[in-house]
Design an enzyme around this catalytic site. Structure first.
Site, PDB file in Angstrom:
ATOM      1  N   PHE A  85       0.847  -1.196   0.000  1.00  0.00           N
ATOM      2  CA  PHE A  85       0.000   0.000   0.000  1.00  0.00           C
ATOM      3  C   PHE A  85       0.881   1.244   0.000  1.00  0.00           C
ATOM      4  O   PHE A  85       1.733   1.417   0.874  1.00  0.00           O
ATOM      5  CB  PHE A  85      -0.910   0.007   1.244  1.00  0.00           C
ATOM      6  CG  PHE A  85      -1.780   1.219   1.331  1.00  0.00           C
ATOM      7  CD1 PHE A  85      -2.861   1.380   0.480  1.00  0.00           C
ATOM      8  CD2 PHE A  85      -1.505   2.223   2.245  1.00  0.00           C
ATOM      9  CE1 PHE A  85      -3.656   2.509   0.536  1.00  0.00           C
ATOM     10  CE2 PHE A  85      -2.299   3.367   2.326  1.00  0.00           C
ATOM     11  CZ  PHE A  85      -3.380   3.507   1.468  1.00  0.00           C
ATOM     12  N   GLY A  86       0.668   2.124  -0.975  1.00  0.00           N
ATOM     13  CA  GLY A  86       1.399   3.388  -1.055  1.00  0.00           C
ATOM     14  C   GLY A  86       0.467   4.546  -0.756  1.00  0.00           C
ATOM     15  O   GLY A  86      -0.673   4.576  -1.242  1.00  0.00           O
ATOM     16  N   TYR A  87       0.949   5.509   0.042  1.00  0.00           N
ATOM     17  CA  TYR A  87       0.083   6.640   0.431  1.00  0.00           C
ATOM     18  C   TYR A  87       0.772   7.987   0.202  1.00  0.00           C
ATOM     19  O   TYR A  87       0.171   9.033   0.430  1.00  0.00           O
ATOM     20  CB  TYR A  87      -0.330   6.506   1.913  1.00  0.00           C
ATOM     21  CG  TYR A  87       0.860   6.403   2.838  1.00  0.00           C
ATOM     22  CD1 TYR A  87       1.474   5.176   3.094  1.00  0.00           C
ATOM     23  CD2 TYR A  87       1.421   7.550   3.405  1.00  0.00           C
ATOM     24  CE1 TYR A  87       2.596   5.087   3.905  1.00  0.00           C
ATOM     25  CE2 TYR A  87       2.534   7.470   4.215  1.00  0.00           C
ATOM     26  CZ  TYR A  87       3.110   6.239   4.462  1.00  0.00           C
ATOM     27  OH  TYR A  87       4.235   6.156   5.260  1.00  0.00           O
ATOM     28  N   SER A 119       4.617   9.307  -2.024  1.00  0.00           N
ATOM     29  CA  SER A 119       5.188   9.291  -3.381  1.00  0.00           C
ATOM     30  C   SER A 119       4.916   7.960  -4.086  1.00  0.00           C
ATOM     31  O   SER A 119       4.897   7.901  -5.318  1.00  0.00           O
ATOM     32  CB  SER A 119       6.692   9.551  -3.335  1.00  0.00           C
ATOM     33  OG  SER A 119       7.375   8.482  -2.701  1.00  0.00           O
ATOM     34  N   GLU A 153      12.994   3.834   0.491  1.00  0.00           N
ATOM     35  CA  GLU A 153      12.285   4.257   1.707  1.00  0.00           C
ATOM     36  C   GLU A 153      13.174   4.156   2.954  1.00  0.00           C
ATOM     37  O   GLU A 153      12.664   4.072   4.066  1.00  0.00           O
ATOM     38  CB  GLU A 153      11.022   3.397   1.885  1.00  0.00           C
ATOM     39  CG  GLU A 153      10.060   3.411   0.702  1.00  0.00           C
ATOM     40  CD  GLU A 153       9.452   4.781   0.437  1.00  0.00           C
ATOM     41  OE1 GLU A 153       9.222   5.534   1.398  1.00  0.00           O
ATOM     42  OE2 GLU A 153       9.229   5.109  -0.747  1.00  0.00           O
TER      43      GLU A 153
HETATM   44  C1  SIN Z   1       4.538   5.864   0.608  1.00  0.00           C
HETATM   45  O1  SIN Z   1       4.434   6.561  -0.397  1.00  0.00           O
HETATM   46  O2  SIN Z   1       3.742   4.891   0.788  1.00  0.00           O
HETATM   47  C2  SIN Z   1       5.587   6.080   1.632  1.00  0.00           C
HETATM   48  C3  SIN Z   1       6.067   7.483   1.759  1.00  0.00           C
HETATM   49  C4  SIN Z   1       6.709   8.060   0.544  1.00  0.00           C
HETATM   50  O3  SIN Z   1       7.576   7.398  -0.068  1.00  0.00           O
HETATM   51  O4  SIN Z   1       6.387   9.187   0.159  1.00  0.00           O
END
Ligand code: SIN
Length: 195
Positions: free
Chosen positions: A23-25, A27, A98
């Site tokens: 799950f990405g939230y 970038s 990350e």
């Molecule tokens: C994400 O996008 O899920 C983690 C935070 C980021 O890389 O901005």
């Protein structure tokens, strides 16, 4: 500099032939620089997105970290994002990307049709060395306007995230308030119509 990649590589016993939902939230919604088997809008319950994590390696520098998103516990809230089905080898790249304080944790994803699947999410908790913590949305906007790093300006991270959420027909009061503050006061030239 902080590097959580080795710890992440040890954390989950992933079977090489078993795809995993991520799950990405932040970038990860708008920058999918990795191979995936499927991509579906999804959400996770009980979490809220906050620009409380420092970025020393992407949207800032060790001397002037930028601000990027992490998740905080928020019972009753829903955080919308994008889920990717990936093969476990992809985490080599993702753990490096990350590495500035994020650890992979298990979560339950909900897709638009209500179907649920277990998955992983990168979480930067308050005890990591890059955590910057709470500030007003105006302060965060000013901080973002002044930050740049190897992956580009911190403003672009914010604006691309806000755009990606709108493309998903999702809203996020925290992200949109910081965006409005950035465009109206911290960086008014970005809001001016093109000449
Ligand atoms: C994400 O996008 O899920 C983690 C935070 C980021 O890389 O901005």
């Amino acid at each position: 500099m902080l590097d959580t990649s080795a710890e992440n590589q040890r954390r989950h016993a992933l079977h090489p032939d078993q795809p995993v939902w991520l799950f990405g939230y932040g970038s990860l919604i708008y920058k999918a620089d990795f191979p995936f088997l499927a991509r579906r809008p999804a959400s996770i319950d009980g979490w809220a997105r906050r620009f409380w994590q420092g970025s020393h390696d992407h949207r800032g520098t060790p001397d002037h970290p930028g601000r990027v998103v992490t998740l905080i516990r928020a019972p009753g809230d829903r955080c919308a994002g994008m889920a990717y089905q990936v093969t476990p080898d992809v985490f080599q790249h993702l753990d490096h990307r990350e590495k500035n304080g994020y650890l992979r944790v298990t979560t339950s994803l909900t897709f638009a049709d209500g179907q649920q699947q277990p998955g992983l999410v990168y979480l930067a908790t308050a005890d990591n060395a890059a955590f910057l913590g709470e500030a007003s949305e105006e302060q965060i906007a000013r901080h973002i306007a002044a930050s740049h790093g190897p992956s580009g300006s911190n403003a672009d991270y914010l604006l691309q995230l806000a755009r990606a959420l709108r493309n998903l027909c999702e809203s996020d009061a925290h992200v949109f308030a910081i965006e409005a503050s950035l465009l109206n006061t911290a960086m008014p030239a970005r809001a001016a119509p093109a000449k």
